[in-house]
Scaffold this motif. Sequence first.
Motif, PDB file in Angstrom:
ATOM      1  N   PHE A  15       8.831  -2.805  -5.817  1.00 26.72           N
ATOM      2  CA  PHE A  15       9.093  -1.674  -7.213  1.00 26.72           C
ATOM      3  C   PHE A  15       9.223  -0.529  -6.298  1.00 26.72           C
ATOM      4  O   PHE A  15       9.479   0.518  -6.487  1.00 26.72           O
ATOM      5  CB  PHE A  15       7.095  -1.507  -6.962  1.00 26.72           C
ATOM      6  CG  PHE A  15       6.489  -2.612  -7.904  1.00 26.72           C
ATOM      7  CD1 PHE A  15       7.676  -2.874  -9.316  1.00 26.72           C
ATOM      8  CD2 PHE A  15       5.137  -2.674  -8.448  1.00 26.72           C
ATOM      9  CE1 PHE A  15       6.928  -4.139  -9.959  1.00 26.72           C
ATOM     10  CE2 PHE A  15       5.303  -4.491  -8.629  1.00 26.72           C
ATOM     11  CZ  PHE A  15       5.725  -4.322 -10.256  1.00 26.72           C
ATOM     12  N   ASN A  16       8.638  -0.167  -5.137  1.00 28.87           N
ATOM     13  CA  ASN A  16       9.457   0.896  -4.195  1.00 28.87           C
ATOM     14  C   ASN A  16      10.709   1.448  -4.114  1.00 28.87           C
ATOM     15  O   ASN A  16      11.882   2.293  -4.499  1.00 28.87           O
ATOM     16  CB  ASN A  16       8.884   1.002  -2.986  1.00 28.87           C
ATOM     17  CG  ASN A  16       7.275   1.588  -2.967  1.00 28.87           C
ATOM     18  OD1 ASN A  16       7.307   2.325  -3.264  1.00 28.87           O
ATOM     19  ND2 ASN A  16       7.021   1.654  -1.688  1.00 28.87           N
ATOM     20  N   ARG A  17      11.963  -0.235  -4.357  1.00 31.88           N
ATOM     21  CA  ARG A  17      12.984   0.005  -4.822  1.00 31.88           C
ATOM     22  C   ARG A  17      13.344   0.294  -6.038  1.00 31.88           C
ATOM     23  O   ARG A  17      14.738   0.929  -6.250  1.00 31.88           O
ATOM     24  CB  ARG A  17      13.423  -1.335  -4.515  1.00 31.88           C
ATOM     25  CG  ARG A  17      14.000  -1.516  -2.861  1.00 31.88           C
ATOM     26  CD  ARG A  17      14.293  -2.807  -2.920  1.00 31.88           C
ATOM     27  NE  ARG A  17      14.346  -3.611  -3.970  1.00 31.88           N
ATOM     28  CZ  ARG A  17      13.388  -5.511  -3.502  1.00 31.88           C
ATOM     29  NH1 ARG A  17      13.549  -5.297  -2.093  1.00 31.88           N
ATOM     30  NH2 ARG A  17      13.361  -5.783  -4.417  1.00 31.88           N
ATOM     31  N   TRP A  18      12.893   0.589  -6.763  1.00 22.85           N
ATOM     32  CA  TRP A  18      12.963   1.521  -8.396  1.00 22.85           C
ATOM     33  C   TRP A  18      13.556   2.760  -8.291  1.00 22.85           C
ATOM     34  O   TRP A  18      12.844   3.446  -7.943  1.00 22.85           O
ATOM     35  CB  TRP A  18      12.220   1.115  -9.470  1.00 22.85           C
ATOM     36  CG  TRP A  18      11.916  -0.574  -9.639  1.00 22.85           C
ATOM     37  CD1 TRP A  18      12.775  -2.191  -9.492  1.00 22.85           C
ATOM     38  CD2 TRP A  18      11.085  -0.811 -10.592  1.00 22.85           C
ATOM     39  NE1 TRP A  18      12.019  -2.868  -9.471  1.00 22.85           N
ATOM     40  CE2 TRP A  18      11.055  -2.781 -10.038  1.00 22.85           C
ATOM     41  CE3 TRP A  18      10.287  -0.553 -11.630  1.00 22.85           C
ATOM     42  CZ2 TRP A  18      10.711  -3.427 -11.541  1.00 22.85           C
ATOM     43  CZ3 TRP A  18       9.243  -1.909 -11.868  1.00 22.85           C
ATOM     44  CH2 TRP A  18       9.668  -2.584 -11.968  1.00 22.85           C
ATOM     45  N   SER A  19      14.603   3.028  -9.113  1.00 25.15           N
ATOM     46  CA  SER A  19      14.710   4.505  -9.049  1.00 25.15           C
ATOM     47  C   SER A  19      13.435   4.996 -10.645  1.00 25.15           C
ATOM     48  O   SER A  19      13.185   4.138 -11.411  1.00 25.15           O
ATOM     49  CB  SER A  19      15.799   4.861  -9.368  1.00 25.15           C
ATOM     50  OG  SER A  19      16.178   4.487 -11.028  1.00 25.15           O
ATOM     51  N   GLN A  49      14.592   3.907 -13.860  1.00 24.60           N
ATOM     52  CA  GLN A  49      14.718   2.653 -14.258  1.00 24.60           C
ATOM     53  C   GLN A  49      12.910   2.490 -14.411  1.00 24.60           C
ATOM     54  O   GLN A  49      12.677   2.077 -15.862  1.00 24.60           O
ATOM     55  CB  GLN A  49      14.259   1.883 -13.231  1.00 24.60           C
ATOM     56  CG  GLN A  49      16.122   1.340 -12.536  1.00 24.60           C
ATOM     57  CD  GLN A  49      15.929   0.580 -11.542  1.00 24.60           C
ATOM     58  OE1 GLN A  49      15.627   0.893 -10.617  1.00 24.60           O
ATOM     59  NE2 GLN A  49      17.094  -0.810 -10.836  1.00 24.60           N
ATOM     60  N   ILE A  50      12.082   3.252 -13.764  1.00 24.37           N
ATOM     61  CA  ILE A  50      11.078   3.449 -13.942  1.00 24.37           C
ATOM     62  C   ILE A  50      10.755   3.490 -15.474  1.00 24.37           C
ATOM     63  O   ILE A  50       9.576   3.362 -16.498  1.00 24.37           O
ATOM     64  CB  ILE A  50       9.806   4.115 -13.472  1.00 24.37           C
ATOM     65  CG1 ILE A  50       9.626   2.929 -11.500  1.00 24.37           C
ATOM     66  CG2 ILE A  50       8.248   4.164 -13.609  1.00 24.37           C
ATOM     67  CD1 ILE A  50       8.914   3.668 -10.862  1.00 24.37           C
ATOM     68  N   ILE A 109      11.533   1.506 -17.878  1.00 21.47           N
ATOM     69  CA  ILE A 109      10.822  -0.094 -18.497  1.00 21.47           C
ATOM     70  C   ILE A 109       9.539   0.413 -18.738  1.00 21.47           C
ATOM     71  O   ILE A 109       8.780  -0.106 -20.110  1.00 21.47           O
ATOM     72  CB  ILE A 109      10.214   0.340 -17.267  1.00 21.47           C
ATOM     73  CG1 ILE A 109      11.610  -0.958 -16.621  1.00 21.47           C
ATOM     74  CG2 ILE A 109       8.742  -1.573 -17.334  1.00 21.47           C
ATOM     75  CD1 ILE A 109      11.275  -1.087 -14.922  1.00 21.47           C
TER      76      ILE A 109
END
Length: 103
Positions: free
Chosen positions: A43-47, A50-51, A54
């Motif tokens: 989850f830390n790789r998401w920008s 993206q968050i 979603i």
Amino acid sequence: MAVLLALCLMIDSTGSFSSQTSLVIVSTTVLLLIASYYLRPFFNRWSIRQIKTITYLALTLMVVDQVLILIFLPVSVYHDPYRVLSQADQLAAGDHVWQSTYF
């Protein structure tokens, strides 16, 4: 944040430990805490974009789901004729004190 959620769920479920539902909630909370520890790098790789995407998609799906429930599963008292008849008898007898909040 996950620890705070787990704490709130545990406090809430201690009021009704006699039911199986509270045990399911506590065990699910513990499993989610364990899963969040292992999924943190993913989850830390998401920008941020993206968050947000979603989150908006999930909220939109919830609204669509609620509208579909209102359309296809309308609230009615026709599914329980015994309770309707029982409440009608109670009203006809002049008893306006409700023991149930069914209606």
